[in-house]
Design a protein around this motif. Structure first.
Motif, PDB file in Angstrom:
ATOM      1  N   LEU A  56       3.847 -11.068  -1.818  1.00  0.00           N
ATOM      2  CA  LEU A  56       2.211 -11.657  -2.752  1.00  0.00           C
ATOM      3  C   LEU A  56       2.618 -10.928  -4.344  1.00  0.00           C
ATOM      4  O   LEU A  56       1.252 -11.406  -4.961  1.00  0.00           O
ATOM      5  N   HIS A  57       3.219 -10.032  -4.667  1.00  0.00           N
ATOM      6  CA  HIS A  57       3.414  -9.935  -5.553  1.00  0.00           C
ATOM      7  C   HIS A  57       4.465 -10.777  -6.724  1.00  0.00           C
ATOM      8  O   HIS A  57       5.140 -10.076  -7.933  1.00  0.00           O
ATOM      9  N   THR A  58       4.557 -11.802  -6.193  1.00  0.00           N
ATOM     10  CA  THR A  58       5.677 -12.681  -7.371  1.00  0.00           C
ATOM     11  C   THR A  58       5.145 -13.935  -7.195  1.00  0.00           C
ATOM     12  O   THR A  58       5.595 -14.883  -7.175  1.00  0.00           O
ATOM     13  N   GLY A 113      10.304  -1.746  -4.720  1.00  0.00           N
ATOM     14  CA  GLY A 113       9.102  -1.624  -4.109  1.00  0.00           C
ATOM     15  C   GLY A 113       8.439  -3.327  -3.911  1.00  0.00           C
ATOM     16  O   GLY A 113       8.649  -3.548  -3.106  1.00  0.00           O
ATOM     17  N   ASP A 114       7.365  -2.554  -5.085  1.00  0.00           N
ATOM     18  CA  ASP A 114       6.441  -3.881  -5.167  1.00  0.00           C
ATOM     19  C   ASP A 114       7.462  -5.310  -5.471  1.00  0.00           C
ATOM     20  O   ASP A 114       6.857  -6.239  -4.816  1.00  0.00           O
ATOM     21  N   ILE A 115       8.192  -5.764  -6.121  1.00  0.00           N
ATOM     22  CA  ILE A 115       8.685  -6.785  -5.581  1.00  0.00           C
ATOM     23  C   ILE A 115       9.109  -7.350  -4.970  1.00  0.00           C
ATOM     24  O   ILE A 115       9.840  -8.294  -4.543  1.00  0.00           O
ATOM     25  N   ALA A 134       2.849   5.589  -8.780  1.00  0.00           N
ATOM     26  CA  ALA A 134       2.387   4.336 -10.288  1.00  0.00           C
ATOM     27  C   ALA A 134       1.377   4.065 -10.081  1.00  0.00           C
ATOM     28  O   ALA A 134       0.367   3.312 -10.796  1.00  0.00           O
ATOM     29  N   ASP A 135       0.419   3.532  -8.798  1.00  0.00           N
ATOM     30  CA  ASP A 135      -0.506   2.836  -8.374  1.00  0.00           C
ATOM     31  C   ASP A 135      -2.339   4.237  -8.371  1.00  0.00           C
ATOM     32  O   ASP A 135      -2.756   3.541  -8.694  1.00  0.00           O
ATOM     33  N   SER A 136      -1.743   5.503  -8.558  1.00  0.00           N
ATOM     34  CA  SER A 136      -2.378   6.331  -8.914  1.00  0.00           C
ATOM     35  C   SER A 136      -2.690   5.944 -10.347  1.00  0.00           C
ATOM     36  O   SER A 136      -3.939   6.814 -10.684  1.00  0.00           O
ATOM     37  N   ILE A 137      -1.757   5.191 -11.778  1.00  0.00           N
ATOM     38  CA  ILE A 137      -2.583   5.935 -12.872  1.00  0.00           C
ATOM     39  C   ILE A 137      -2.693   4.589 -13.192  1.00  0.00           C
ATOM     40  O   ILE A 137      -3.375   4.531 -14.321  1.00  0.00           O
ATOM     41  N   ARG A 138      -2.896   3.203 -12.202  1.00  0.00           N
ATOM     42  CA  ARG A 138      -2.489   2.383 -13.198  1.00  0.00           C
ATOM     43  C   ARG A 138      -4.209   2.127 -13.483  1.00  0.00           C
ATOM     44  O   ARG A 138      -4.777   0.996 -14.153  1.00  0.00           O
ATOM     45  N   TYR A 139      -5.374   2.916 -13.063  1.00  0.00           N
ATOM     46  CA  TYR A 139      -6.648   2.785 -13.179  1.00  0.00           C
ATOM     47  C   TYR A 139      -7.537   3.489 -14.184  1.00  0.00           C
ATOM     48  O   TYR A 139      -8.562   3.140 -14.345  1.00  0.00           O
ATOM     49  N   THR A 140      -6.198   4.004 -14.370  1.00  0.00           N
ATOM     50  CA  THR A 140      -6.911   5.354 -15.565  1.00  0.00           C
ATOM     51  C   THR A 140      -7.001   4.277 -16.987  1.00  0.00           C
ATOM     52  O   THR A 140      -6.329   3.625 -17.033  1.00  0.00           O
ATOM     53  N   GLY A 198       1.187  -0.580  -0.103  1.00  0.00           N
ATOM     54  CA  GLY A 198       0.122   0.116   0.421  1.00  0.00           C
ATOM     55  C   GLY A 198       0.741   1.413   0.376  1.00  0.00           C
ATOM     56  O   GLY A 198       2.030   1.367  -0.152  1.00  0.00           O
ATOM     57  N   GLY A 199       0.391   2.173  -0.330  1.00  0.00           N
ATOM     58  CA  GLY A 199       1.235   3.488  -0.268  1.00  0.00           C
ATOM     59  C   GLY A 199       1.636   3.528   0.825  1.00  0.00           C
ATOM     60  O   GLY A 199       3.384   4.093   0.934  1.00  0.00           O
ATOM     61  N   PHE A 200       1.244   3.447   2.112  1.00  0.00           N
ATOM     62  CA  PHE A 200       2.930   4.098   3.189  1.00  0.00           C
ATOM     63  C   PHE A 200       3.687   3.083   2.942  1.00  0.00           C
ATOM     64  O   PHE A 200       4.988   2.948   3.117  1.00  0.00           O
ATOM     65  N   LEU A 240      -6.505 -11.983   1.619  1.00  0.00           N
ATOM     66  CA  LEU A 240      -4.648 -11.876   2.173  1.00  0.00           C
ATOM     67  C   LEU A 240      -3.506 -10.172   1.372  1.00  0.00           C
ATOM     68  O   LEU A 240      -2.978 -10.674   2.208  1.00  0.00           O
ATOM     69  N   HIS A 241      -3.762 -10.179   0.217  1.00  0.00           N
ATOM     70  CA  HIS A 241      -2.682  -9.156  -0.457  1.00  0.00           C
ATOM     71  C   HIS A 241      -2.923  -8.118   0.569  1.00  0.00           C
ATOM     72  O   HIS A 241      -1.940  -7.270   0.374  1.00  0.00           O
ATOM     73  N   HIS A 242      -4.078  -7.771   0.938  1.00  0.00           N
ATOM     74  CA  HIS A 242      -4.523  -6.717   1.416  1.00  0.00           C
ATOM     75  C   HIS A 242      -3.979  -6.711   2.947  1.00  0.00           C
ATOM     76  O   HIS A 242      -3.557  -5.643   2.950  1.00  0.00           O
ATOM     77  N   TRP A 277      -1.196  -8.769   3.827  1.00  0.00           N
ATOM     78  CA  TRP A 277       0.105  -7.552   3.308  1.00  0.00           C
ATOM     79  C   TRP A 277       0.993  -6.722   2.715  1.00  0.00           C
ATOM     80  O   TRP A 277       2.007  -6.190   3.026  1.00  0.00           O
ATOM     81  N   ASP A 278      -0.016  -5.786   2.117  1.00  0.00           N
ATOM     82  CA  ASP A 278       0.125  -4.842   1.083  1.00  0.00           C
ATOM     83  C   ASP A 278       0.068  -4.151   2.331  1.00  0.00           C
ATOM     84  O   ASP A 278       1.108  -2.458   2.654  1.00  0.00           O
ATOM     85  N   THR A 279      -1.024  -3.779   3.376  1.00  0.00           N
ATOM     86  CA  THR A 279      -0.682  -2.392   4.430  1.00  0.00           C
ATOM     87  C   THR A 279      -1.640  -3.651   6.351  1.00  0.00           C
ATOM     88  O   THR A 279      -0.824  -2.079   7.046  1.00  0.00           O
TER      89      THR A 279
HETATM   90  N1  DCM Z   1      -5.038   2.218  -6.018  1.00  0.00           N
HETATM   91  C1  DCM Z   1      -5.243   3.626  -5.903  1.00  0.00           C
HETATM   92  N2  DCM Z   1      -6.438   3.982  -7.259  1.00  0.00           N
HETATM   93  C2  DCM Z   1      -7.468   2.818  -6.946  1.00  0.00           C
HETATM   94  C3  DCM Z   1      -7.379   1.593  -6.495  1.00  0.00           C
HETATM   95  C4  DCM Z   1      -6.182   1.310  -5.466  1.00  0.00           C
HETATM   96  O1  DCM Z   1      -4.790   4.808  -6.653  1.00  0.00           O
HETATM   97  N3  DCM Z   1      -8.688   2.979  -7.842  1.00  0.00           N
HETATM   98  C5  DCM Z   1      -3.963   2.310  -4.880  1.00  0.00           C
HETATM   99  C6  DCM Z   1      -4.257   2.418  -3.088  1.00  0.00           C
HETATM  100  C7  DCM Z   1      -3.047   1.690  -2.767  1.00  0.00           C
HETATM  101  C8  DCM Z   1      -3.177   0.456  -4.097  1.00  0.00           C
HETATM  102  O2  DCM Z   1      -3.230   0.571  -4.932  1.00  0.00           O
HETATM  103  O3  DCM Z   1      -1.853   2.694  -1.787  1.00  0.00           O
HETATM  104  C9  DCM Z   1      -2.423  -0.705  -3.546  1.00  0.00           C
HETATM  105  O4  DCM Z   1      -1.747  -1.155  -4.071  1.00  0.00           O
HETATM  106  P1  DCM Z   1      -1.396  -2.678  -4.842  1.00  0.00           P
HETATM  107  O5  DCM Z   1      -2.816  -2.293  -4.961  1.00  0.00           O
HETATM  108  O6  DCM Z   1      -0.175  -2.490  -6.004  1.00  0.00           O
HETATM  109  O7  DCM Z   1      -0.511  -3.664  -3.948  1.00  0.00           O
END
Ligand code: DCM
Ligand code: DCM
Ligand code: ZN
Length: 273
Positions: A126-128, A120-122, A44-50, A2-4, A149-151, A153-155
């Protein structure tokens, strides 16, 4: 993570990079404060759903087709998707873009932001791992909350370990990063970080370097994430025993990621001159 987790990794890296790497990246990222890496770690997380960023969504992980806990292992040809790519190929690609001084600065700044995030992610075990989409399909409770479980470990593990991360992520991440930096320099990680953490790091072979990091994190899926398989924890409370084994692993993976990110950025920036 997660972000933290990502912000913490970036602050640790800022504590270890050379002065010339710091000033180079502060200029490239247009931020002359101590937050120049931390401030871009979650981009990179903020743009992946755009819409435009969709093509990067497969870059955050590699789906190892192993069989935990019986067998763990990552095979680049087997596990990195040929079309969508994976975190290993993404690290190679964005490392080479950051190294390419012919590219426009905005492209190289973007490449730096991807490298900072994906190192960070690698390191998140659970990212592998392919099983249940990296544990996203394994339902558990943690401190009574229904989560996957992913969440956890992420957060959730980091949040329980450090606390306060929702209220003030940057100051709490900075504090955790400074503590882990001391452990790396002269505490519980001092010996291993100096002798082993950078073994296999080779700027002329980013695939082999990143694959080494992936293999190491993936082995933790068998030992610590799913020590008795997914069925043993599906629908269950993870409990104190699980947490007490998982928390030191999260801590060490975050520490390693920060230390290795610093070394990787130093290797990139120093080879430009
Ligand atoms: N996240 C985001 N936009 C979304 C959903 C999640 O930016 N629509 C971000 C918030 C979390 C991160 O993804 O910090 C989760 O990390 P990952 O899903 O890469 O483990
Ligand atoms: N993820 C993963 N492995 C997969 C699929 C997803 O590690 N095979 C990660 C990417 C995100 C989180 O899980 O960090 C949630 O993914 P999504 O938003 O795709 O559900
Ligand atoms: Zn990510």
């Amino acid at each position: 993570w997660g972000g933290f987790g990502h912000i913490t990794v970036a602050y640790i890296a800022s504590n270890f990079v050379s002065d010339s790497t710091t000033s180079y990246l502060q200029t490239l990222l247009r931020n002359d404060t101590g937050d120049y890496l931390a401030g871009v770690a979650t981009w990179a997380d903020s743009i992946r759903y755009t819409k435009w960023g969709r093509f990067t969504s497969g870059f955050h992980f590699i789906d190892a087709h192993d069989n935990p806990p019986t067998y763990c292992g990552v095979d680049y040809d087997r596990d990195c998707k040929k079309e969508a790519g994976c975190v290993v190929s993404a690290l190679q690609n964005y490392t080479s873009q950051l190294l390419d001084t012919e590219l426009p600065l905005w492209r190289r700044a973007q490449a730096a932001k991807f490298v900072i995030h994906f190192v960070g992610d690698i390191h998140q075990p659970l990212h592998t791992e392919d099983v249940a989409r990296g544990g996203n399909g394994i339902h558990v409770t943690f401190e009574g909350k229904e989560l996957n479980l992913h969440h956890v470990w992420d957060t959730s593990i980091a949040e329980k370990l450090v606390g306060g991360i929702r209220r003030k992520p940057y100051p709490f991440a900075k504090k955790w990063a400074d503590e882990l930096t001391e452990e790396i320099k002269s505490g519980k990680y001092a010996a291993e970080s100096k002798s082993g953490w950078l073994r296999g790091t080779n700027i002329t072979d980013p695939i082999a370097t990143a694959l080494g990091w992936a293999v190491e994190g993936n082995a933790l899926v068998c030992t610590t994430v799913l020590p008795e398989g997914a069925e043993a924890i599906e629908g269950q409370e993870l409990g104190t025993d699980y947490y007490e084994k998982a928390a030191p692993v999260v801590e060490e993976q975050v520490a390693k990621a920060g230390f290795r990110l610093a070394a990787w950025l130093d290797l990139i920036i120093s080879s430009l001159k």
